[in-house]
Design an enzyme around this catalytic site. Sequence first.
Site, short mmCIF file in Angstrom:
data_model
loop_
_atom_site.label_atom_id
_atom_site.label_comp_id
_atom_site.label_asym_id
_atom_site.label_seq_id
_atom_site.Cartn_x
_atom_site.Cartn_y
_atom_site.Cartn_z
N SER A 1 0.83 -1.21 0.00
CA SER A 1 0.00 0.00 0.00
C SER A 1 0.87 1.26 0.00
CB SER A 1 -0.91 0.00 1.23
OG SER A 1 -0.15 -0.23 2.40
N THR B 1 -1.45 3.84 4.65
CA THR B 1 -0.41 4.80 4.31
C THR B 1 0.62 4.81 5.41
OG1 THR B 1 -1.99 6.16 3.14
CG2 THR B 1 -0.10 7.31 4.08
N THR C 1 2.14 7.03 0.13
CA THR C 1 1.17 5.95 -0.09
C THR C 1 1.01 5.64 -1.57
OG1 THR C 1 -1.08 5.28 0.52
CG2 THR C 1 -0.84 7.47 -0.38
N ARG D 1 -7.37 9.50 -9.36
CA ARG D 1 -7.86 9.75 -7.99
C ARG D 1 -6.68 10.08 -7.07
NH1 ARG D 1 -6.84 7.59 -2.61
NH2 ARG D 1 -8.71 7.98 -1.38
N VAL D 2 -6.85 11.13 -6.29
CA VAL D 2 -5.85 11.52 -5.30
C VAL D 2 -6.56 11.55 -3.95
CG1 VAL D 2 -4.35 13.37 -4.50
CG2 VAL D 2 -4.45 12.82 -6.94
N GLY D 3 -5.95 10.94 -2.94
CA GLY D 3 -6.55 10.93 -1.61
C GLY D 3 -6.03 12.06 -0.75
N ASP D 4 -6.09 11.83 0.54
CA ASP D 4 -5.65 12.86 1.50
C ASP D 4 -4.13 12.95 1.63
OD1 ASP D 4 -5.91 10.15 2.62
OD2 ASP D 4 -5.09 11.07 4.44
N THR E 1 -4.43 8.25 8.11
CA THR E 1 -4.51 7.12 7.20
C THR E 1 -5.97 6.67 7.19
OG1 THR E 1 -3.72 4.87 6.74
CG2 THR E 1 -3.76 5.52 9.06
N GLY E 2 -6.37 6.00 6.13
CA GLY E 2 -7.77 5.61 6.03
C GLY E 2 -8.40 6.22 4.79
N GLY F 1 -9.37 8.44 2.32
CA GLY F 1 -8.86 9.79 2.08
C GLY F 1 -9.94 10.83 1.86
N1 ASP Z 1 -5.41 7.68 3.02
C1 ASP Z 1 -5.03 6.87 1.89
C2 ASP Z 1 -5.81 7.31 0.68
O1 ASP Z 1 -6.97 7.62 0.79
C3 ASP Z 1 -5.23 5.42 2.11
C4 ASP Z 1 -4.90 4.92 3.51
O2 ASP Z 1 -4.12 5.49 4.20
O3 ASP Z 1 -5.47 3.92 3.94
O4 ASP Z 1 -5.27 7.28 -0.40
#
Ligand code: ASP
Length: 293
Positions: free
Chosen positions: A50, A148, A166, A176-179, A199-200, A202
Amino acid sequence: MAIPPIVIATWPFGKEAVEQALPLLAKGKPALDAAIVGAQAVEDNPKVMSVGFGGIPNRIGTVSLDACVMDGKTMNCGAVAGVENIKHVASLARLVMEKTPHVLLVGEGAKWFALQNGFVLETLLTPESVAEWYKKRPKDLKMDGHDTVTVLALDQTGHLGGVCTTSGLSYKLPGRVGDSPIIGAGLYVDDEAGAAGATGTGEEIIRISGSHLIVELMRNGKSPQEACELAVKRVNQLAVRRGVHAAEVAFLALDRKGNYGAACSESSQFSFAVGQSGKIEMITAKKVSGGVG
Ligand code: ASP
């Protein structure tokens, strides 16, 4: 007098980051340097599917990486998003911070900048990640596993630094871009208040500016633990308001005195590594249910 350094990092693989970063902090290296070295060890590890090399690809089979860094002393920050074929995106984010007037470079532009600065093109696919991708490829738009590495460090001079890197959600839509590369969402570091990372899912972390929220709560007197719990409550509250299931999120935070905290959603199992005084331990974060925050 030198301040006892401390470093914390997300998930069981955060231990690897802490193992690398802690001796550097003990030698007097700056927080951000140590945090990047730690994060890079995880980027290099193909078993971590990941982050970095060996990360599970997106929906069209491409590994697309996101990262950011922030220095608590100067509030300088840099980020890259949607980067393909470059392995060390945390270091690349640092170069954006140091060598450009910008904060965020994306996609082909970020790759071009990397190549101009001595990075080489590499495949980020491994036989294992390709096999995993084929095996679990969803039929619909479902996105899957994630995690992440976010590393927060306090150095001997009392300065904070942080890194977030990440491959994002596996099977994410291309683009797609997350947090994780968004300053204020996946990471925020301010010596005057504290450091926080996430993390989680985003999208939900971005929606509440999670890391910035936590740092501002610490600025207003909350402990790192209280601030992380309030951020999870904010996510839960928003889910109620929007009539959706609360997403899985987890936050961790560190202040300049070396106090730290972490919290996650009820449905998550989040652990993080803490390194201080030559010792490393894994801690299970408190689960938080219910809203407000
Ligand atoms: N936060 C990350 C994202 O949304 C994924 C993760 O940390 O689980 O890309």
